[in-house]
Design a protein around this motif. Structure first.
Motif, PDB file in Angstrom:
ATOM      1  N   SER A   1       0.834  -1.202   0.000  1.00 22.65           N
ATOM      2  CA  SER A   1       0.000   0.000   0.000  1.00 22.65           C
ATOM      3  C   SER A   1       0.871   1.256   0.000  1.00 22.65           C
ATOM      4  CB  SER A   1      -0.942   0.010   1.201  1.00 22.65           C
ATOM      5  OG  SER A   1      -0.209   0.115   2.402  1.00 22.65           O
ATOM      6  N   LYS A   2       2.002   1.212   0.674  1.00 20.62           N
ATOM      7  CA  LYS A   2       2.916   2.356   0.687  1.00 20.62           C
ATOM      8  C   LYS A   2       3.482   2.596  -0.710  1.00 20.62           C
ATOM      9  CE  LYS A   2       6.455   4.200   3.728  1.00 20.62           C
ATOM     10  NZ  LYS A   2       7.365   3.923   4.834  1.00 20.62           N
ATOM     11  N   GLU A   3       3.855   1.513  -1.399  1.00 26.76           N
ATOM     12  CA  GLU A   3       4.376   1.640  -2.767  1.00 26.76           C
ATOM     13  C   GLU A   3       3.312   2.211  -3.706  1.00 26.76           C
ATOM     14  OE1 GLU A   3       5.827  -2.203  -3.889  1.00 26.76           O
ATOM     15  OE2 GLU A   3       7.459  -2.150  -2.415  1.00 26.76           O
ATOM     16  N   ARG A   4       2.069   1.717  -3.577  1.00 26.56           N
ATOM     17  CA  ARG A   4       0.970   2.234  -4.402  1.00 26.56           C
ATOM     18  C   ARG A   4       0.759   3.725  -4.172  1.00 26.56           C
ATOM     19  NH1 ARG A   4      -3.131  -0.550  -2.194  1.00 26.56           N
ATOM     20  NH2 ARG A   4      -2.140  -2.562  -2.127  1.00 26.56           N
ATOM     21  N   TYR A   5       0.793   4.120  -2.908  1.00 28.08           N
ATOM     22  CA  TYR A   5       0.577   5.521  -2.554  1.00 28.08           C
ATOM     23  C   TYR A   5       1.701   6.396  -3.120  1.00 28.08           C
ATOM     24  CZ  TYR A   5      -0.202   9.728   0.150  1.00 28.08           C
ATOM     25  OH  TYR A   5      -0.425  11.026   0.518  1.00 28.08           O
ATOM     26  N   MET A   6       2.944   5.918  -3.002  1.00 28.41           N
ATOM     27  CA  MET A   6       4.073   6.699  -3.521  1.00 28.41           C
ATOM     28  C   MET A   6       3.983   6.857  -5.037  1.00 28.41           C
ATOM     29  SD  MET A   6       5.734   7.866  -1.057  1.00 28.41           S
ATOM     30  CE  MET A   6       7.129   8.536  -1.931  1.00 28.41           C
ATOM     31  N   LYS A   7       3.547   5.809  -5.720  1.00 22.96           N
ATOM     32  CA  LYS A   7       3.394   5.878  -7.174  1.00 22.96           C
ATOM     33  C   LYS A   7       2.346   6.931  -7.535  1.00 22.96           C
ATOM     34  CE  LYS A   7       2.239   3.022 -11.156  1.00 22.96           C
ATOM     35  NZ  LYS A   7       1.717   1.727 -11.588  1.00 22.96           N
ATOM     36  N   LEU A   8       1.193   6.906  -6.873  1.00 22.42           N
ATOM     37  CA  LEU A   8       0.147   7.901  -7.120  1.00 22.42           C
ATOM     38  C   LEU A   8       0.613   9.306  -6.725  1.00 22.42           C
ATOM     39  CD1 LEU A   8      -3.017   5.967  -5.885  1.00 22.42           C
ATOM     40  CD2 LEU A   8      -2.406   6.497  -8.246  1.00 22.42           C
ATOM     41  N   HIS A   9       1.379   9.378  -5.663  1.00 18.35           N
ATOM     42  CA  HIS A   9       1.876  10.673  -5.185  1.00 18.35           C
ATOM     43  C   HIS A   9       2.816  11.302  -6.219  1.00 18.35           C
ATOM     44  CE1 HIS A   9       2.770  13.616  -2.080  1.00 18.35           C
ATOM     45  NE2 HIS A   9       4.055  13.497  -2.379  1.00 18.35           N
ATOM     46  N   LEU A  10       3.680  10.473  -6.789  1.00 14.00           N
ATOM     47  CA  LEU A  10       4.611  10.990  -7.808  1.00 14.00           C
ATOM     48  C   LEU A  10       3.859  11.433  -9.063  1.00 14.00           C
ATOM     49  CD1 LEU A  10       7.568   8.484  -7.447  1.00 14.00           C
ATOM     50  CD2 LEU A  10       7.512  10.883  -6.741  1.00 14.00           C
ATOM     51  N   GLU A  11       2.761  10.772  -9.365  1.00  7.85           N
ATOM     52  CA  GLU A  11       1.952  11.161 -10.528  1.00  7.85           C
ATOM     53  C   GLU A  11       1.102  12.393 -10.222  1.00  7.85           C
ATOM     54  OE1 GLU A  11      -0.286   7.697 -11.581  1.00  7.85           O
ATOM     55  OE2 GLU A  11       1.486   6.576 -12.200  1.00  7.85           O
ATOM     56  N   GLY A  12       1.017  12.754  -8.935  1.00  5.03           N
ATOM     57  CA  GLY A  12       0.248  13.930  -8.543  1.00  5.03           C
ATOM     58  C   GLY A  12      -1.236  13.667  -8.418  1.00  5.03           C
ATOM     59  N   LYS A  13      -1.623  12.454  -8.159  1.00  6.93           N
ATOM     60  CA  LYS A  13      -3.043  12.104  -8.097  1.00  6.93           C
ATOM     61  C   LYS A  13      -3.601  12.069  -6.676  1.00  6.93           C
ATOM     62  CE  LYS A  13      -3.037   9.486 -12.377  1.00  6.93           C
ATOM     63  NZ  LYS A  13      -3.259   8.182 -13.000  1.00  6.93           N
ATOM     64  N   THR A  14      -2.737  12.173  -5.666  1.00  2.00           N
ATOM     65  CA  THR A  14      -3.242  12.139  -4.292  1.00  2.00           C
ATOM     66  C   THR A  14      -3.538  13.552  -3.803  1.00  2.00           C
ATOM     67  OG1 THR A  14      -1.020  12.277  -3.360  1.00  2.00           O
ATOM     68  CG2 THR A  14      -1.880  10.063  -3.772  1.00  2.00           C
ATOM     69  N   ASP A  15      -4.354  13.652  -2.779  1.00  3.81           N
ATOM     70  CA  ASP A  15      -4.706  14.956  -2.203  1.00  3.81           C
ATOM     71  C   ASP A  15      -3.466  15.666  -1.667  1.00  3.81           C
ATOM     72  OD1 ASP A  15      -7.352  14.510  -2.766  1.00  3.81           O
ATOM     73  OD2 ASP A  15      -7.810  13.690  -0.775  1.00  3.81           O
TER      74      ASP A  15
END
Length: 157
Positions: free
Chosen positions: A106-120
């Motif tokens: 889940s941490k890896e998934r979150y970091m991937k989305l974070h780098l793409e700029g998709k997280t809040d």
């Protein structure tokens, strides 16, 4: 000092009979009641049987020898031979191991989305960065204007 403190030790240690031994004695008693002539033969046989049973069974200490208890929580440790081990079989993970792996994924998934700029949080960070860039540009423009003003004032003198 004697056993049992100042008053001394009263009585003897308790000895309990094995339930199998009691059953054997009861059967022998019944046979004696039915066949009074077979008294000597049975007593000799019972002594031989009891001595052979004692040799084959291991000595149990305390209440263990008296009561046969089937404890589901008590698991006897059975050692396996190397030939019996199945290395190719998938090993079941413990709850902690599974939770740790889930946490990492889940941490890896979150970091991937974070780098793409998709997280809040990523959006908030990008907005904050944009504000800071704008402030720095404004500050740089003011500095340039102050320098030019300072150079013009020096040139007029």
């Amino acid at each position: 000092m004697p056993r049992g403190g100042k008053r001394g030790h009263k009585g003897r240690g308790k000895q309990f009979s094995n339930p199998e031994e009691i059953d054997r004695q009861m059967k022998a008693q019944k046979e004696l009641d039915e066949n009074p002539g077979a008294e000597k033969v049975d007593s000799a046989d019972s002594e031989e049987e009891s001595s052979s049973d004692d040799d084959t069974e291991r000595k149990r200490s305390g209440v263990e020898g008296l009561i046969e208890i089937e404890n589901p929580n008590r698991v006897s440790q059975k050692s396996k031979k190397v030939t019996e081990l199945d290395v190719s079989a998938p090993r079941e993970l413990s709850r902690r191991e599974r939770e740790e792996i889930e946490k990492q994924k889940s941490k890896e998934r979150y970091m991937k989305l974070h780098l793409e700029g998709k997280t809040d949080q990523a959006r908030a960070d990008l907005a904050r960065l944009a504000i800071i860039k704008k402030q720095r540009e404004d500050a740089a423009k003011k500095r340039d204007e102050l320098r030019k003003d300072a150079e013009e004032s020096k040139a007029k003198r």
